[in-house]
Design a protein around this motif. Structure first.
Motif: not given
Length: 386
Positions: A284-300
């Motif tokens: 369940w915690p990774y559900m939020f990371a999956d939803y918020l994923y964006d290409d711009l966060r790739r190098t964050d």
């Protein structure tokens, strides 16, 4: 699992520049991306060993010990191995362990992203089917005995889990097209074309946001909620049966058979409860990371650390079957000890003794016979240790 975007998307992305499939072999790859891929690849490879041991125990119980009703557990074990292998293959390609051409390139760009997420989702729904199986066995024993215990129904439940997992992860095909449309907007030269592309991109963005939200709920939240619901009902039923002292009266069983069924119900029901709780804690915690994923966060860096942690938890969830079954099932625990300790020791004993007797055919002068050595006290103590 990690949303490693297709290399063809990055090939047109002005924010990331030209994406070479072999960029991970060079110094151009951001450190957090390289670390994330190495960490996930190692976690997948390491997770294969406990999954294979768990599968070996179930195969031994099913075909050597002739135990029954292990079909669904075997399917879950096989799916865990396949899931980790598929996940590791994508990161092996990104880390240049596989050739970046031909079928491997097509697989990585067009198949892997969907297959990886679909397998993880199918695994979750197979655990849901296992909880449902226990629910029917406890609450509808006659229906369960007549319908759901048949091999045909087991196959249907497995195929249904795979189909649901595939449907829940169709968003990754939409994600591929939406990303290409958004990135293509930056390549237009005229103002009118750019404005039209921006309107189309906005429409695609809203549409994909809705699809992503529904998909995340169906992929992560819904399986966990169903597992918890079935598990709570199963535990309550077991407590009621224990309190009323008519555990298997509806099945019209008595004596050793009733005791065996009761132990089986208790063991598998508690295993389902542990798997349900672990799923919610680890996925369940990774559900939020999956939803918020964006290409711009790739190098964050912060998002990269969160992704590494989420990938590790998902890999660990596929491995806990070995620990949970060994903790709750005495039969499983004894079989595991037999395969890991007793069987290898017996094999070493037989091989060692066989070689000693073969070399004893012509003993040299002045040296004691190997047969004499075998019957010596020191040798007997050594073999007892082995």
């Amino acid at each position: 699992m990690e949303r490693n975007t297709n290399s063809s998307i990055y090939a047109h992305n002005p924010h990331h520049g030209q994406h070479d499939p072999t960029e991970d072999c060079s110094t151009n790859t951001p450190d957090i991306v390289r670390i994330r891929r190495y960490a996930t690849f190692v976690a997948n490879i390491a997770g294969l060993f406990p999954c294979l041991i768990h599968l070996a125990v179930l195969v031994y119980l099913q075909w050597v010990r002739k135990s029954k009703s292990f079909e669904h557990l075997l399917a879950i074990a096989v799916l865990s191995v396949v899931t980790l292998a598929v996940s590791a293959s994508g990161f092996a390609f990104d880390l240049c362990f596989l050739p970046s051409s031909g079928a491997f390139l097509f697989y990585r760009k067009n198949i892997w992203l969907f297959a990886n997420n679909a397998l993880f989702c199918a695994y979750a729904y197979m655990i849901v089917m296992l909880c449902l199986d226990r629910f029917l066995a406890l609450h509808k024993p006659i229906l369960y005995r007549d319908v759901f215990i048949t091999p045909r129904m087991r196959v249907v439940m497995v195929l249904a889990s795979i189909a649901i997992g595939s449907l829940c992860c169709c968003k990754w095909f939409v994600y591929y097209n939406a990303s290409l449309a958004k990135l293509h907007n930056n390549t237009h030269s005229t103002v009118n074309e750019r404005e039209q592309s921006e309107r189309d991109s906005s429409t695609n963005e809203v549409w994909f946001t809705v699809v992503r939200l529904v998909s995340c709920i169906a992929q992560y939240f819904l399986p966990g909620a169903l597992m918890i619901g079935f598990s709570v009902s199963n535990v309550q039923k077991l407590r009621y049966q224990e309190k009323k002292k008519h555990s298997l009266g509806k099945l019209r069983m008595a004596g050793p058979t009733a005791e065996f069924w009761q132990q089986s119900h208790d063991t598998v029901a508690h295993i389902c409860t542990i798997l349900a709780v672990c799923y919610c804690l680890l996925n369940w915690p990774y559900m939020f990371a999956d939803y918020l994923y964006d290409d711009l966060r790739r190098t964050d860096v912060a998002f990269g650390i969160l992704t590494i942690f989420g990938n590790f938890m998902q890999c660990f969830y596929l491995q806990i079957n070995l620990l949970v079954f060994a903790y709750r099932s005495r039969l499983y625990r004894r079989t595991l000890i037999h395969l890991l300790y007793n069987a290898p020791c017996r094999f070493v004993k037989r091989l060692f003794a066989r070689r000693l007797f073969e070399e004893d055919a012509a003993p040299k002068e002045g040296t004691p016979s190997l047969r004499t050595i075998i019957h010596s006290t020191r040798f007997v103590e050594l073999m007892a240790v082995l």
